[in-house]
Design an enzyme around this catalytic site. Sequence first.
Site, PDB file in Angstrom:
ATOM      1  N   GLY A 104      36.003  11.095  93.795  1.00  0.00           N
ATOM      2  CA  GLY A 104      36.797  11.259  92.613  1.00  0.00           C
ATOM      3  C   GLY A 104      36.056  11.886  91.511  1.00  0.00           C
ATOM      4  N   ASP A 129      34.890   9.227  87.557  1.00  0.00           N
ATOM      5  CA  ASP A 129      35.886  10.049  87.395  1.00  0.00           C
ATOM      6  C   ASP A 129      36.891   9.278  86.350  1.00  0.00           C
ATOM      7  OD1 ASP A 129      36.715   7.967  89.094  1.00  0.00           O
ATOM      8  OD2 ASP A 129      37.818   9.350  90.401  1.00  0.00           O
ATOM      9  N   ASP A 178      40.124   2.791  85.128  1.00  0.00           N
ATOM     10  CA  ASP A 178      41.510   2.110  85.028  1.00  0.00           C
ATOM     11  C   ASP A 178      41.683   0.723  84.737  1.00  0.00           C
ATOM     12  OD1 ASP A 178      44.253   2.066  85.606  1.00  0.00           O
ATOM     13  OD2 ASP A 178      44.478   2.231  87.555  1.00  0.00           O
ATOM     14  N   LYS A 229      41.677   4.916  80.657  1.00  0.00           N
ATOM     15  CA  LYS A 229      43.143   4.859  80.290  1.00  0.00           C
ATOM     16  C   LYS A 229      43.248   3.810  79.417  1.00  0.00           C
ATOM     17  CE  LYS A 229      45.061   5.797  85.004  1.00  0.00           C
ATOM     18  NZ  LYS A 229      45.602   5.268  86.154  1.00  0.00           N
ATOM     19  N   PHE A 282      49.877   7.720  86.044  1.00  0.00           N
ATOM     20  CA  PHE A 282      48.805   8.070  87.174  1.00  0.00           C
ATOM     21  C   PHE A 282      48.480   9.451  87.271  1.00  0.00           C
ATOM     22  CE2 PHE A 282      47.587   9.064  91.571  1.00  0.00           C
ATOM     23  CZ  PHE A 282      46.481   7.691  91.782  1.00  0.00           C
ATOM     24  N   ASP A 319      42.759  12.080  93.030  1.00  0.00           N
ATOM     25  CA  ASP A 319      43.490  12.272  94.103  1.00  0.00           C
ATOM     26  C   ASP A 319      44.940  11.499  94.008  1.00  0.00           C
ATOM     27  OD1 ASP A 319      42.249   9.841  94.843  1.00  0.00           O
ATOM     28  OD2 ASP A 319      43.184  10.022  96.689  1.00  0.00           O
TER      29      ASP A 319
END
Length: 188
Positions: free
Chosen positions: A50, A106, A109, A137, A158, A165
């Site tokens: 990522g 990247d 989350d 996030k 998402f 990806d």
Amino acid sequence: MSWQTERRANGVSRILITEQELQRRIYELGKELDGVYGSEAPLMVGVLNGAVAFMTDLMRAMTIPVEIDFMAVSSYGTSTVSSGVVRIIKDLNNDIEGRHLLVVEDIIDSGLTLKYLLELLQQRKPASIRVVALLKKVKPDAIEVQADLVGFTIPDEFVIGYGLDYAERYRNLPYVAVLDPSAIRPEE
Ligand code: IMP
Ligand code: MG
């Protein structure tokens, strides 16, 4: 139809961060990191796959001497929800004892992947560890994890593109976008 419009029709519901916004912010992060390290020559540790797009742009936004290395960990498979299971697929090539590490992620989350990775790297006695994440996030239930620099804070949706990806696709989009729910495939 341009190539970007065409891709938008396939899985992209809306663009969250444009290519220009990404490049401008990464330039700022690079300047900031130049100031943080001075002549220390950090070892940039990119988390595959990522962080590839971010890493290559970020390192070129930095003008101080740097070295690079990569690690690969597994997170999701094809699901869009964090499993909390992290596995090392590729380890670093470098001995990191006494080195100044700059972990390049990247996205944060749940924070589980990064937390695991930082604990593992810490055991190898680096001189310092800093973390730069392109995206973070906003998530009420995320765990506390070190993130010294964050490019953009984004809503809990998402996202795909610029390295990120869904089921290994969309990493080559030059922007960050929200995945169209109609593109979500049932688990194989
Ligand atoms: P975490 O362990 O939940 O913080 O997730 C870490 C990894 O999951 C990231 O490094 C990404 O590879 C992946 N990930 C988390 N959220 C997203 C997303 O919205 N889109 C694509 N990949 C994601
Ligand atoms: Mg992924």
